[in-house]
Design a protein around this motif. Sequence first.
Motif, PDB file in Angstrom:
ATOM      1  N   LEU A   1       0.822  -1.206   0.000  1.00  0.00           N
ATOM      2  CA  LEU A   1       0.000   0.000   0.000  1.00  0.00           C
ATOM      3  C   LEU A   1       0.860   1.261   0.000  1.00  0.00           C
ATOM      4  N   THR A   2       1.893   1.261   0.846  1.00  0.00           N
ATOM      5  CA  THR A   2       2.703   2.490   0.958  1.00  0.00           C
ATOM      6  C   THR A   2       3.663   2.646  -0.219  1.00  0.00           C
TER       7      THR A   2
ATOM      8  N   GLN B   1      -3.136  -2.121 -12.460  1.00  0.00           N
ATOM      9  CA  GLN B   1      -2.036  -1.731 -11.579  1.00  0.00           C
ATOM     10  C   GLN B   1      -1.637  -2.886 -10.678  1.00  0.00           C
ATOM     11  N   GLY B   2      -2.628  -3.634 -10.198  1.00  0.00           N
ATOM     12  CA  GLY B   2      -2.348  -4.794  -9.350  1.00  0.00           C
ATOM     13  C   GLY B   2      -1.470  -5.789 -10.080  1.00  0.00           C
ATOM     14  N   ASN B   3      -1.851  -6.086 -11.312  1.00  0.00           N
ATOM     15  CA  ASN B   3      -1.063  -7.030 -12.103  1.00  0.00           C
ATOM     16  C   ASN B   3       0.377  -6.541 -12.289  1.00  0.00           C
ATOM     17  N   LEU B   4       0.530  -5.230 -12.517  1.00  0.00           N
ATOM     18  CA  LEU B   4       1.882  -4.668 -12.683  1.00  0.00           C
ATOM     19  C   LEU B   4       2.710  -4.840 -11.411  1.00  0.00           C
ATOM     20  N   ILE B   5       2.059  -4.535 -10.281  1.00  0.00           N
ATOM     21  CA  ILE B   5       2.771  -4.648  -8.997  1.00  0.00           C
ATOM     22  C   ILE B   5       3.216  -6.091  -8.770  1.00  0.00           C
TER      23      ILE B   5
ATOM     24  N   THR C   1       1.998 -11.915  -4.654  1.00  0.00           N
ATOM     25  CA  THR C   1       0.628 -12.053  -5.150  1.00  0.00           C
ATOM     26  C   THR C   1      -0.401 -11.910  -4.034  1.00  0.00           C
ATOM     27  N   THR C   2      -0.166 -12.580  -2.916  1.00  0.00           N
ATOM     28  CA  THR C   2      -1.165 -12.604  -1.850  1.00  0.00           C
ATOM     29  C   THR C   2      -1.519 -11.201  -1.383  1.00  0.00           C
ATOM     30  N   ASP C   3      -0.511 -10.478  -0.934  1.00  0.00           N
ATOM     31  CA  ASP C   3      -0.765  -9.142  -0.400  1.00  0.00           C
ATOM     32  C   ASP C   3      -1.370  -8.220  -1.455  1.00  0.00           C
TER      33      ASP C   3
END
Lengths: 212, 244
Positions: free
Chosen positions: A5-6, A171-175, A182-184
Amino acid sequence: MLNILTQHWSDLWSGLLFTLGSSLVALVGSLVIGTVFALLEISPYKALRVIGKIYVEVFRNIPLLVITMFFYVVIPMYIAKVNGFTSGTIGLTIYTSAFIAETVRAGIEAVDEGQMEAARSNGLSYLQAMTHIIFPQAIKITIPPLGNQFINLVKNSSVLAFVAGFDLMYQGNLIVSTTFNTTDTYIVIGLLYLVLTLPLSYFMRYLEKRWA
Amino acid sequence: MSMIEFHDVEKYYGDFHALKNINLTIDKGEVVVIIGPSGSGKSTVLRSINGLNTISSGQLIVNNRDLADKKTDMNKIRRDVGMVFQHFNLYANKTVLENITLGPQLVLKQSKAQSQKEAMALLEQVGLADKAQSYPRMLSGGQKQRVAIARSLAMKPQALLFDEPTSALDPEMIGDVLDVMKKVAEDGMTMVVVTHEMGFAREVANRLIFMADGEVLEDSDTKSFFEHPKEERARQFLSKIINH
Protein backbone atom coordinates in the motif's frame (compact mmCIF):
# COMPACT_ATOMS: atom_id res chain seq x y z
CA MET A 1 0.47 -5.81 3.09
CA LEU A 2 1.06 -2.28 4.29
CA ASN A 3 4.27 -2.36 2.25
CA ILE A 4 2.33 -2.80 -0.95
CA LEU A 5 0.00 0.00 0.00
CA THR A 6 2.70 2.49 0.96
CA GLN A 7 5.33 1.67 -1.67
CA HIS A 8 2.88 1.54 -4.58
CA TRP A 9 0.41 4.09 -3.35
CA SER A 10 0.64 6.41 -6.35
CA ASP A 11 0.05 3.52 -8.81
CA LEU A 12 -2.83 2.21 -6.73
CA TRP A 13 -4.35 5.67 -6.36
CA SER A 14 -4.14 6.25 -10.10
CA GLY A 15 -5.70 2.81 -10.71
CA LEU A 16 -8.49 3.65 -8.30
CA LEU A 17 -9.18 6.90 -10.16
CA PHE A 18 -9.23 5.15 -13.55
CA THR A 19 -11.61 2.51 -12.22
CA LEU A 20 -13.80 5.18 -10.67
CA GLY A 21 -13.78 7.28 -13.84
CA SER A 22 -14.62 4.39 -16.12
CA SER A 23 -17.36 3.24 -13.75
CA LEU A 24 -18.96 6.67 -13.50
CA VAL A 25 -18.99 7.20 -17.25
CA ALA A 26 -20.33 3.68 -17.86
CA LEU A 27 -22.91 4.07 -15.09
CA VAL A 28 -24.40 7.24 -16.52
CA GLY A 29 -24.08 5.98 -20.09
CA SER A 30 -25.61 2.58 -19.46
CA LEU A 31 -28.44 4.10 -17.43
CA VAL A 32 -29.36 6.44 -20.29
CA ILE A 33 -28.91 3.87 -23.07
CA GLY A 34 -30.56 1.12 -21.02
CA THR A 35 -33.59 3.31 -20.31
CA VAL A 36 -33.94 4.22 -23.98
CA PHE A 37 -33.89 0.54 -25.00
CA ALA A 38 -36.31 -0.34 -22.20
CA LEU A 39 -38.73 2.21 -23.65
CA LEU A 40 -38.23 0.72 -27.11
CA GLU A 41 -38.95 -2.74 -25.72
CA ILE A 42 -42.35 -1.67 -24.37
CA SER A 43 -43.22 0.71 -27.21
CA PRO A 44 -46.62 0.35 -28.88
CA TYR A 45 -44.81 -0.08 -32.22
CA LYS A 46 -43.63 -3.52 -33.17
CA ALA A 47 -40.60 -2.35 -35.16
CA LEU A 48 -39.25 -0.46 -32.13
CA ARG A 49 -39.94 -3.43 -29.86
CA VAL A 50 -37.95 -5.70 -32.18
CA ILE A 51 -35.00 -3.28 -32.23
CA GLY A 52 -35.03 -3.10 -28.43
CA LYS A 53 -35.24 -6.86 -28.08
CA ILE A 54 -32.39 -7.52 -30.52
CA TYR A 55 -30.09 -5.04 -28.77
CA VAL A 56 -30.77 -6.53 -25.36
CA GLU A 57 -30.46 -10.15 -26.43
CA VAL A 58 -27.23 -9.55 -28.35
CA PHE A 59 -25.31 -7.60 -25.73
CA ARG A 60 -26.66 -9.45 -22.71
CA ASN A 61 -25.50 -12.74 -24.12
CA ILE A 62 -22.00 -11.91 -25.34
CA PRO A 63 -19.18 -11.84 -22.77
CA LEU A 64 -18.07 -8.38 -21.70
CA LEU A 65 -14.51 -9.21 -22.69
CA VAL A 66 -15.54 -10.05 -26.25
CA ILE A 67 -17.41 -6.74 -26.66
CA THR A 68 -14.44 -4.88 -25.22
CA MET A 69 -11.91 -6.64 -27.47
CA PHE A 70 -14.09 -5.81 -30.44
CA PHE A 71 -13.70 -2.11 -29.70
CA TYR A 72 -10.03 -2.45 -28.75
CA VAL A 73 -8.89 -4.56 -31.69
CA VAL A 74 -11.51 -4.70 -34.46
CA ILE A 75 -12.76 -1.10 -34.57
CA PRO A 76 -9.20 0.36 -34.86
CA MET A 77 -8.60 -1.81 -37.94
CA TYR A 78 -11.47 -0.21 -39.86
CA ILE A 79 -12.51 3.04 -38.25
CA ALA A 80 -10.36 4.80 -35.68
CA LYS A 81 -7.84 4.08 -33.03
CA VAL A 82 -9.41 3.52 -29.63
CA ASN A 83 -7.26 3.34 -26.50
CA GLY A 84 -7.72 0.69 -23.84
CA PHE A 85 -9.51 2.87 -21.35
CA THR A 86 -12.01 4.08 -23.93
CA SER A 87 -12.70 0.70 -25.49
CA GLY A 88 -13.10 -0.89 -22.05
CA THR A 89 -15.49 1.84 -20.95
CA ILE A 90 -17.52 1.56 -24.15
CA GLY A 91 -17.70 -2.22 -23.76
CA LEU A 92 -18.73 -1.86 -20.14
CA THR A 93 -21.40 0.70 -21.03
CA ILE A 94 -22.96 -1.37 -23.81
CA TYR A 95 -22.81 -4.63 -21.86
CA THR A 96 -24.36 -3.12 -18.71
CA SER A 97 -26.98 -1.15 -20.65
CA ALA A 98 -28.51 -4.44 -21.89
CA PHE A 99 -29.02 -5.57 -18.28
CA ILE A 100 -30.30 -2.16 -17.23
CA ALA A 101 -32.77 -2.18 -20.12
CA GLU A 102 -34.20 -5.44 -18.79
CA THR A 103 -34.30 -4.08 -15.24
CA VAL A 104 -36.05 -0.88 -16.22
CA ARG A 105 -38.48 -2.72 -18.50
CA ALA A 106 -39.43 -5.07 -15.67
CA GLY A 107 -39.90 -2.07 -13.37
CA ILE A 108 -42.21 -0.32 -15.81
CA GLU A 109 -44.19 -3.48 -16.42
CA ALA A 110 -44.56 -4.00 -12.67
CA VAL A 111 -46.56 -0.78 -12.38
CA ASP A 112 -50.25 -1.68 -12.31
CA GLU A 113 -51.65 -1.29 -15.81
CA GLY A 114 -54.65 0.53 -14.36
CA GLN A 115 -52.32 3.49 -13.81
CA MET A 116 -51.71 3.85 -17.55
CA GLU A 117 -55.40 3.36 -18.35
CA ALA A 118 -56.42 5.98 -15.81
CA ALA A 119 -53.86 8.45 -17.13
CA ARG A 120 -54.92 7.91 -20.74
CA SER A 121 -58.62 8.20 -19.94
CA ASN A 122 -57.73 11.34 -17.99
CA GLY A 123 -56.65 12.83 -21.32
CA LEU A 124 -52.87 12.50 -20.87
CA SER A 125 -50.79 11.47 -23.88
CA TYR A 126 -48.72 8.28 -23.75
CA LEU A 127 -45.59 10.34 -23.13
CA GLN A 128 -47.20 12.43 -20.38
CA ALA A 129 -48.54 9.30 -18.71
CA MET A 130 -45.07 7.76 -18.85
CA THR A 131 -43.22 10.76 -17.43
CA HIS A 132 -45.68 11.80 -14.73
CA ILE A 133 -47.22 8.52 -13.59
CA ILE A 134 -45.50 5.36 -14.78
CA PHE A 135 -41.82 6.31 -14.62
CA PRO A 136 -41.78 7.75 -11.08
CA GLN A 137 -43.42 4.56 -9.81
CA ALA A 138 -41.17 2.29 -11.87
CA ILE A 139 -38.02 3.95 -10.51
CA LYS A 140 -38.91 2.96 -6.97
CA ILE A 141 -39.41 -0.64 -8.01
CA THR A 142 -36.21 -0.58 -10.04
CA ILE A 143 -33.80 0.78 -7.41
CA PRO A 144 -32.84 -2.50 -5.67
CA PRO A 145 -32.07 -4.46 -8.87
CA LEU A 146 -30.43 -1.36 -10.35
CA GLY A 147 -28.12 -1.27 -7.31
CA ASN A 148 -27.01 -4.79 -8.15
CA GLN A 149 -26.28 -3.75 -11.72
CA PHE A 150 -24.21 -0.77 -10.58
CA ILE A 151 -22.14 -2.88 -8.21
CA ASN A 152 -21.58 -5.44 -10.97
CA LEU A 153 -20.56 -2.61 -13.23
CA VAL A 154 -17.83 -1.37 -10.87
CA LYS A 155 -16.46 -4.90 -10.50
CA ASN A 156 -16.73 -5.59 -14.22
CA SER A 157 -14.63 -2.50 -14.92
CA SER A 158 -11.70 -4.81 -14.14
CA VAL A 159 -12.05 -5.79 -17.80
CA LEU A 160 -9.89 -2.71 -18.40
CA ALA A 161 -6.91 -4.71 -17.15
CA PHE A 162 -7.08 -6.83 -20.31
CA VAL A 163 -6.84 -3.86 -22.66
CA ALA A 164 -4.25 -1.79 -20.79
CA GLY A 165 -6.84 0.53 -19.30
CA PHE A 166 -4.69 1.56 -16.28
CA ASP A 167 -7.42 0.60 -13.80
CA LEU A 168 -7.02 -0.90 -10.35
CA MET A 169 -6.71 -4.47 -11.58
CA TYR A 170 -4.18 -3.43 -14.22
CA GLN A 171 -2.04 -1.73 -11.58
CA GLY A 172 -2.35 -4.79 -9.35
CA ASN A 173 -1.06 -7.03 -12.10
CA LEU A 174 1.88 -4.67 -12.68
CA ILE A 175 2.77 -4.65 -9.00
CA VAL A 176 2.63 -8.45 -8.90
CA SER A 177 4.92 -8.69 -11.93
CA THR A 178 7.61 -6.66 -10.16
CA THR A 179 7.21 -7.75 -6.52
CA PHE A 180 5.89 -11.31 -6.99
CA ASN A 181 3.89 -10.66 -3.82
CA THR A 182 0.63 -12.05 -5.15
CA THR A 183 -1.17 -12.60 -1.85
CA ASP A 184 -0.76 -9.14 -0.40
CA THR A 185 -1.28 -7.37 -3.70
CA TYR A 186 -4.56 -9.04 -4.59
CA ILE A 187 -5.85 -8.61 -1.04
CA VAL A 188 -5.10 -4.88 -1.27
CA ILE A 189 -6.75 -4.69 -4.70
CA GLY A 190 -9.82 -6.49 -3.34
CA LEU A 191 -10.02 -4.07 -0.41
CA LEU A 192 -9.74 -1.08 -2.73
CA TYR A 193 -12.67 -2.41 -4.79
CA LEU A 194 -14.64 -2.61 -1.55
CA VAL A 195 -13.82 1.05 -0.92
CA LEU A 196 -15.74 1.79 -4.13
CA THR A 197 -18.56 -0.75 -3.98
CA LEU A 198 -19.55 -0.68 -0.30
CA PRO A 199 -20.45 3.04 -0.23
CA LEU A 200 -22.32 2.54 -3.51
CA SER A 201 -24.19 -0.36 -2.03
CA TYR A 202 -25.15 1.68 1.06
CA PHE A 203 -26.12 4.65 -1.07
CA MET A 204 -28.50 2.47 -3.11
CA ARG A 205 -30.01 1.12 0.10
CA TYR A 206 -30.48 4.67 1.33
CA LEU A 207 -32.28 5.62 -1.89
CA GLU A 208 -34.44 2.53 -1.56
CA LYS A 209 -35.51 3.55 1.93
CA ARG A 210 -36.03 7.18 1.08
CA TRP A 211 -38.17 6.59 -2.00
CA ALA A 212 -40.07 3.50 -0.94
CA MET B 1 -78.69 15.03 -29.60
CA SER B 2 -76.74 11.82 -29.46
CA MET B 3 -73.50 11.61 -27.53
CA ILE B 4 -72.51 8.01 -28.23
CA GLU B 5 -73.57 5.80 -31.15
CA PHE B 6 -72.74 2.16 -31.79
CA HIS B 7 -73.55 0.90 -35.29
CA ASP B 8 -73.15 -2.84 -35.93
CA VAL B 9 -70.14 -3.00 -33.63
CA GLU B 10 -68.26 -6.29 -33.33
CA LYS B 11 -65.31 -7.02 -31.08
CA TYR B 12 -63.09 -10.09 -30.99
CA TYR B 13 -60.37 -10.92 -28.49
CA GLY B 14 -58.55 -13.52 -30.55
CA ASP B 15 -61.23 -16.15 -31.14
CA PHE B 16 -63.50 -14.85 -28.41
CA HIS B 17 -66.47 -12.93 -29.76
CA ALA B 18 -66.85 -10.26 -27.06
CA LEU B 19 -69.35 -7.92 -28.71
CA LYS B 20 -71.95 -9.09 -31.22
CA ASN B 21 -73.69 -6.63 -33.47
CA ILE B 22 -74.08 -3.84 -30.93
CA ASN B 23 -76.41 -1.01 -31.92
CA LEU B 24 -76.93 1.67 -29.29
CA THR B 25 -77.54 5.37 -29.13
CA ILE B 26 -77.01 7.33 -25.95
CA ASP B 27 -78.24 10.91 -25.93
CA LYS B 28 -76.73 13.90 -24.18
CA GLY B 29 -77.91 14.10 -20.58
CA GLU B 30 -79.06 10.49 -20.44
CA VAL B 31 -78.15 8.21 -17.56
CA VAL B 32 -77.90 4.68 -18.88
CA VAL B 33 -77.24 1.66 -16.69
CA ILE B 34 -75.84 -1.51 -18.24
CA ILE B 35 -76.39 -4.76 -16.39
CA GLY B 36 -75.71 -8.36 -17.17
CA PRO B 37 -73.75 -11.39 -16.01
CA SER B 38 -69.95 -11.21 -15.96
CA GLY B 39 -68.34 -11.79 -19.32
CA SER B 40 -71.35 -10.35 -21.11
CA GLY B 41 -69.38 -7.49 -22.71
CA LYS B 42 -70.51 -4.61 -20.47
CA SER B 43 -67.01 -3.43 -19.68
CA THR B 44 -65.93 -3.91 -23.28
CA VAL B 45 -68.71 -1.55 -24.37
CA LEU B 46 -67.52 1.09 -21.89
CA ARG B 47 -63.85 0.70 -22.66
CA SER B 48 -64.53 0.98 -26.37
CA ILE B 49 -66.19 4.36 -25.88
CA ASN B 50 -63.01 6.01 -24.70
CA GLY B 51 -60.70 3.97 -26.82
CA LEU B 52 -59.11 1.74 -24.18
CA ASN B 53 -60.29 -1.07 -26.49
CA THR B 54 -60.49 -0.81 -30.22
CA ILE B 55 -63.48 -2.36 -31.94
CA SER B 56 -63.04 -5.03 -34.62
CA SER B 57 -65.68 -3.73 -37.01
CA GLY B 58 -68.70 -1.47 -37.23
CA GLN B 59 -68.87 2.18 -36.39
CA LEU B 60 -68.54 3.92 -33.04
CA ILE B 61 -69.26 7.63 -32.88
CA VAL B 62 -68.49 9.64 -29.76
CA ASN B 63 -69.32 13.31 -29.61
CA ASN B 64 -69.76 13.39 -33.41
CA ARG B 65 -66.36 11.85 -34.08
CA ASP B 66 -65.81 8.45 -35.63
CA LEU B 67 -63.33 6.57 -33.46
CA ALA B 68 -62.16 4.43 -36.38
CA ASP B 69 -61.19 7.54 -38.33
CA LYS B 70 -57.41 7.96 -38.24
CA LYS B 71 -57.85 11.73 -38.00
CA THR B 72 -59.80 11.44 -34.75
CA ASP B 73 -57.66 12.63 -31.85
CA MET B 74 -58.16 10.00 -29.14
CA ASN B 75 -56.68 12.30 -26.51
CA LYS B 76 -59.43 14.78 -27.31
CA ILE B 77 -62.11 12.07 -27.02
CA ARG B 78 -60.74 10.98 -23.66
CA ARG B 79 -60.69 14.58 -22.47
CA ASP B 80 -64.41 14.80 -23.22
CA VAL B 81 -65.34 11.38 -21.87
CA GLY B 82 -64.12 10.55 -18.37
CA MET B 83 -63.87 7.08 -16.91
CA VAL B 84 -64.23 5.79 -13.37
CA PHE B 85 -62.77 2.33 -12.75
CA GLN B 86 -63.71 -0.55 -10.50
CA HIS B 87 -60.29 -0.44 -8.84
CA PHE B 88 -60.14 3.39 -8.73
CA ASN B 89 -56.68 3.58 -10.34
CA LEU B 90 -55.71 6.73 -8.51
CA TYR B 91 -52.14 7.79 -9.28
CA ALA B 92 -50.19 6.11 -6.50
CA ASN B 93 -47.31 8.60 -6.66
CA LYS B 94 -49.50 11.69 -6.37
CA THR B 95 -51.47 13.25 -3.54
CA VAL B 96 -55.24 13.44 -3.74
CA LEU B 97 -55.02 17.06 -4.84
CA GLU B 98 -52.38 16.28 -7.49
CA ASN B 99 -54.49 13.39 -8.76
CA ILE B 100 -57.21 15.87 -9.56
CA THR B 101 -55.08 18.76 -10.85
CA LEU B 102 -52.71 16.78 -13.10
CA GLY B 103 -55.12 16.40 -16.03
CA PRO B 104 -56.37 20.00 -15.97
CA GLN B 105 -52.79 21.31 -15.78
CA LEU B 106 -51.26 19.08 -18.46
CA VAL B 107 -54.19 18.68 -20.82
CA LEU B 108 -56.41 21.72 -20.31
CA LYS B 109 -53.39 23.97 -19.62
CA GLN B 110 -54.96 25.42 -16.50
CA SER B 111 -52.72 27.37 -14.15
CA LYS B 112 -51.66 25.66 -10.95
CA ALA B 113 -53.68 28.07 -8.81
CA GLN B 114 -56.81 27.73 -10.93
CA SER B 115 -56.64 23.92 -11.08
CA GLN B 116 -56.12 23.71 -7.32
CA LYS B 117 -59.02 26.01 -6.63
CA GLU B 118 -61.32 23.91 -8.79
CA ALA B 119 -59.96 20.68 -7.33
CA MET B 120 -60.68 21.87 -3.80
CA ALA B 121 -64.23 22.77 -4.80
CA LEU B 122 -64.68 19.27 -6.22
CA LEU B 123 -63.21 17.67 -3.10
CA GLU B 124 -65.64 19.73 -1.07
CA GLN B 125 -68.43 18.40 -3.25
CA VAL B 126 -67.44 14.74 -2.65
CA GLY B 127 -66.86 15.41 1.07
CA LEU B 128 -63.08 14.89 1.10
CA ALA B 129 -61.57 18.38 1.32
CA ASP B 130 -59.62 17.33 4.42
CA LYS B 131 -57.84 14.59 2.42
CA ALA B 132 -56.30 16.90 -0.21
CA GLN B 133 -52.73 16.26 0.94
CA SER B 134 -53.16 12.52 1.59
CA TYR B 135 -51.80 9.84 -0.69
CA PRO B 136 -54.22 7.30 -2.17
CA ARG B 137 -52.80 4.46 -0.05
CA MET B 138 -54.05 6.28 3.08
CA LEU B 139 -57.66 6.33 1.88
CA SER B 140 -60.44 3.76 2.16
CA GLY B 141 -61.92 2.30 -1.00
CA GLY B 142 -64.96 4.53 -0.87
CA GLN B 143 -62.83 7.62 -0.41
CA LYS B 144 -60.59 6.59 -3.30
CA GLN B 145 -63.58 6.20 -5.58
CA ARG B 146 -64.95 9.59 -4.64
CA VAL B 147 -61.54 11.13 -5.43
CA ALA B 148 -61.56 9.26 -8.74
CA ILE B 149 -64.93 10.78 -9.59
CA ALA B 150 -63.63 14.23 -8.66
CA ARG B 151 -60.60 13.60 -10.89
CA SER B 152 -62.87 12.82 -13.82
CA LEU B 153 -65.09 15.83 -13.16
CA ALA B 154 -62.08 18.16 -13.05
CA MET B 155 -61.67 17.63 -16.81
CA LYS B 156 -65.17 19.06 -17.31
CA PRO B 157 -66.16 16.06 -19.42
CA GLN B 158 -69.29 15.84 -21.54
CA ALA B 159 -69.89 12.27 -20.46
CA LEU B 160 -68.72 9.96 -17.69
CA LEU B 161 -68.32 6.19 -17.87
CA PHE B 162 -68.47 4.13 -14.69
CA ASP B 163 -67.12 0.57 -14.79
CA GLU B 164 -68.58 -1.23 -11.76
CA PRO B 165 -67.64 1.68 -9.51
CA THR B 166 -68.87 0.08 -6.29
CA SER B 167 -68.01 -3.58 -6.90
CA ALA B 168 -64.70 -3.43 -5.05
CA LEU B 169 -66.09 -1.56 -2.04
CA ASP B 170 -67.10 -2.65 1.42
CA PRO B 171 -70.89 -2.48 1.74
CA GLU B 172 -70.85 0.48 4.13
CA MET B 173 -68.84 2.55 1.62
CA ILE B 174 -71.16 2.03 -1.32
CA GLY B 175 -73.79 4.56 -0.26
CA ASP B 176 -71.35 7.49 -0.20
CA VAL B 177 -70.15 6.75 -3.72
CA LEU B 178 -73.67 6.30 -5.07
CA ASP B 179 -74.71 9.60 -3.46
CA VAL B 180 -71.92 11.39 -5.31
CA MET B 181 -72.95 9.70 -8.57
CA LYS B 182 -76.55 10.74 -8.00
CA LYS B 183 -75.47 14.36 -7.58
CA VAL B 184 -73.46 14.18 -10.79
CA ALA B 185 -76.48 12.78 -12.60
CA GLU B 186 -78.73 15.51 -11.21
CA ASP B 187 -76.31 18.10 -12.60
CA GLY B 188 -77.16 16.82 -16.06
CA MET B 189 -74.09 14.73 -16.85
CA THR B 190 -74.38 12.08 -19.55
CA MET B 191 -73.56 8.85 -17.74
CA VAL B 192 -73.08 5.24 -18.75
CA VAL B 193 -72.86 3.05 -15.68
CA VAL B 194 -72.06 -0.64 -15.46
CA THR B 195 -73.30 -1.72 -12.06
CA HIS B 196 -75.21 -4.30 -10.06
CA GLU B 197 -76.73 -1.62 -7.81
CA MET B 198 -80.38 -1.95 -8.77
CA GLY B 199 -81.51 0.66 -6.26
CA PHE B 200 -79.31 3.21 -7.99
CA ALA B 201 -80.52 2.06 -11.41
CA ARG B 202 -84.18 2.34 -10.44
CA GLU B 203 -83.72 5.76 -8.90
CA VAL B 204 -81.29 7.48 -11.26
CA ALA B 205 -81.25 5.75 -14.64
CA ASN B 206 -83.38 6.83 -17.58
CA ARG B 207 -82.68 3.60 -19.38
CA LEU B 208 -81.51 0.09 -18.70
CA ILE B 209 -79.56 -2.11 -21.03
CA PHE B 210 -79.31 -5.82 -20.38
CA MET B 211 -76.38 -7.63 -21.98
CA ALA B 212 -75.50 -11.32 -22.14
CA ASP B 213 -72.92 -13.19 -24.22
CA GLY B 214 -71.81 -10.03 -26.01
CA GLU B 215 -75.29 -9.04 -27.14
CA VAL B 216 -77.73 -6.36 -26.09
CA LEU B 217 -80.79 -8.40 -25.17
CA GLU B 218 -82.91 -5.63 -23.78
CA ASP B 219 -82.83 -1.85 -24.00
CA SER B 220 -85.77 -0.08 -22.42
CA ASP B 221 -86.71 2.73 -20.09
CA THR B 222 -86.15 2.07 -16.42
CA LYS B 223 -89.76 1.79 -15.38
CA SER B 224 -90.80 -0.76 -17.98
CA PHE B 225 -87.58 -2.72 -17.51
CA PHE B 226 -88.25 -3.26 -13.82
CA GLU B 227 -91.99 -3.79 -14.17
CA HIS B 228 -92.15 -6.06 -17.17
CA PRO B 229 -88.82 -7.07 -18.69
CA LYS B 230 -89.38 -8.50 -22.14
CA GLU B 231 -86.57 -11.00 -22.17
CA GLU B 232 -86.67 -14.18 -20.15
CA ARG B 233 -82.93 -13.98 -19.39
CA ALA B 234 -83.27 -10.40 -18.19
CA ARG B 235 -86.14 -11.49 -15.95
CA GLN B 236 -84.09 -14.30 -14.47
CA PHE B 237 -81.06 -12.07 -13.95
CA LEU B 238 -83.15 -9.37 -12.32
CA SER B 239 -84.83 -11.77 -9.92
CA LYS B 240 -81.44 -13.22 -8.95
CA ILE B 241 -79.79 -9.94 -8.07
CA ILE B 242 -82.83 -8.33 -6.50
CA ASN B 243 -83.74 -11.27 -4.26
CA HIS B 244 -80.19 -11.68 -3.18
